[in-house]
Every structure is written in C-alpha cells, then in structure tokens.
Design an enzyme around this catalytic site. Sequence first.
Site, short mmCIF file in Angstrom:
data_model
loop_
_atom_site.label_atom_id
_atom_site.label_comp_id
_atom_site.label_asym_id
_atom_site.label_seq_id
_atom_site.Cartn_x
_atom_site.Cartn_y
_atom_site.Cartn_z
N ASP A 87 0.84 -1.21 0.00
CA ASP A 87 0.00 0.00 0.00
C ASP A 87 0.87 1.25 0.00
O ASP A 87 0.57 2.24 -0.68
CB ASP A 87 -0.93 0.00 1.23
CG ASP A 87 -1.81 -1.23 1.29
OD1 ASP A 87 -2.23 -1.71 0.22
OD2 ASP A 87 -2.05 -1.73 2.41
N HIS A 90 -5.46 -3.41 5.41
CA HIS A 90 -4.86 -3.83 4.13
C HIS A 90 -5.92 -4.37 3.18
O HIS A 90 -5.72 -5.40 2.54
CB HIS A 90 -3.76 -4.87 4.40
CG HIS A 90 -3.00 -5.30 3.17
ND1 HIS A 90 -2.34 -4.40 2.35
CD2 HIS A 90 -2.80 -6.52 2.61
CE1 HIS A 90 -1.77 -5.07 1.35
NE2 HIS A 90 -2.04 -6.35 1.49
#
Length: 339
Positions: A175, A202
């Site tokens: 990310d 996530h």
Amino acid sequence: MRPSMSLVRSVHRVARRAYSSESVPQRKVAVLGAAGGIGQPLALLMKLNPLVSHLSLYDIAGTPGVAADVSHINTRSEVKGYAGEDQLAAALEGCDVVIIPAGVPRKPGMTRDDLFNINAGIVKSLTSAIAKYCPHAIINMISNPVNSTVPIASEVLKKAGVYDEKRLFGVTTLDVVRAKTFYAGKANVPVAEVNVPVVGGHAGITILPLFSQATPKANLPDDYIKALTKRTQDGGTEVVEAKAGKGSATLSMAYAGALFADACLKGLNGVPDVVECSYVQSSITELPFFASKVRLGKNGVEEVLDLGPLSDFEKEGLELLKPELKSSIEKGIKFANQS
C-alpha cells in the site's frame, strides 16, 4: 545480464554502508509458500539480500526446483528447499524471520474475504508450526486477508503460550509502495524521494494513505487526493483486472515483502531509526490491530508511532474504516478460536 548484476551490486553496496562484512550476523529467513506467485519472486529477492545467511524455502510442492534455481545465484545465503508438511519443522528451526505469502490468490470478482476460509486455515496451520519450531521468530504475514490473518496468528500463538506482540507483523508495504508511486506521478516529483504513510488495514477502504503528510509536499487539489486515495485502495483490484483472470499482484507484492523483511533484518541487527508502516497489535486507536508507522529494532516492534496530524478528509476516512476493520479482526479471532 547487466541489469541483474547492477541490482546485485547495489544490494551489496547497501549492505556495506550498514556494516563491515565481518560484523553481519547469521540470519535464517524462511519463505512459506515459496513455490507460489508471490513466493518465487520473493525467494529471488531474499537471495539477493546480503543480510540473509540461510534461506529456507517451503511449500506443499515445487520448492526443490525453486531452491535449486535460486541457489545458483552468487550471493551470500545458503538455500534449502522443503516440500510437504513432514519437512516444515526442518524449514522453520532456527529462523529469525518467517515470511508467509502462502495461500490462494485473488481472482476477478473475488474480494479478500472470499479468500478467507482457505487462507485462514493455511495461516492457522503454519502459525501452529512456527509456535512449535521457531517461537521467537519475527513473522511477516502476507497471506490475505491480512486484516484477519494477523489476528488469527496472534490467537494461535497465545494458545501455544508464545505470543509476543512485538514479533507479529502484517505486511502492508505494498500500500505504501503504491501510494508513493501514484503520488510521485501526480506531484511530478522523483519517486525515490517520496514518503507517504499508509495507515488502517490492508483491504479496500481500510487502506488510508495520509497524503497530507506526504513528502516532498506538493499541495495537490482535493479531487487529486481523493482520486489518489481511491487508486491506492483499489490497487490490488487494478492488477487483478489487468491480468484478466490470470493472477493477482505477485511481483509488486514480492518487492514490497522483500522491502519489509529487509527492514526487519536491519532492526534485528541494530541499525538505528528503521521506521516502516505495518499492521500490528496497537493501542493508538480503539482497535486491537492497526497499521501505522512502526520503529523496528532488536525485538521487532520498538515503538508504534502515533498517526500525527490528519486532514479532514483523512479523519473522515479513519472513522469510515473502523467498523470494517473491527469486523475483519473479530472474524479472524472467532476463526482461530473454533476447534
């Protein structure tokens, strides 16, 4: 041939800057799921890391071939491949860091939660083995859904009496990698200079990039920030759709996994001021697990850092993500405590 050799040389240069060759400790790293789409490129990248002295590659099948292939690379680590559950103990014994990309990948139309039952069972089983054979290892969890698999691992380790919250990490580095790349493109700044913290979880809206804290500062308009946030949250889906049913984000995930494992190894070896975002047990919000900046050290987590100042858009995003992240955490804990 030249690009790969320059990569090896740059890896060696990084190592030399951190240590003299005599002082680099012996470190055993295991990759569980090493024959898979993430596992193979991750095995290659860990073979290139001069901080690794022993590289242990495990999967239910196919690992002897992967191990033979990467073992021919002229870097420091000794490589061994292990296939099947009867070889898992040997793969894990003496490990300092265990990276877990094992499990099935996402397919088009599949959410991370669709993966849950298969991958949750795999994670539960592998974590039980870690608890038995290398209970003090640092665990880097890549297997999705990370929002649930990290809580599963924590419960398994608690039951075994070996849980250390400082040694269990959900790898959210991809990310961060995506946020940096996308921000650099819009801000027209060199990507190597960019830093963007990504917090929360996530998956989907639980991924919250803090572009208000991004450096170098670019003062992008609000609609750019919203679009960058959405693209970072949907990065995995973007790759799944682009691969048209033939896979998910494997190469970029392997890169991100190798970056985070390298940070953990540096922390273990006493390199100061190693800070990365990761999904860990946390008290910075009311949720028991949360991704934020973490200072890494000889014990794993040395300090979980505060979120810092948030923009109004980020504050809103934080409140929006909490119920979904809470539900994923509870789902993981419930699964781990069944049977």
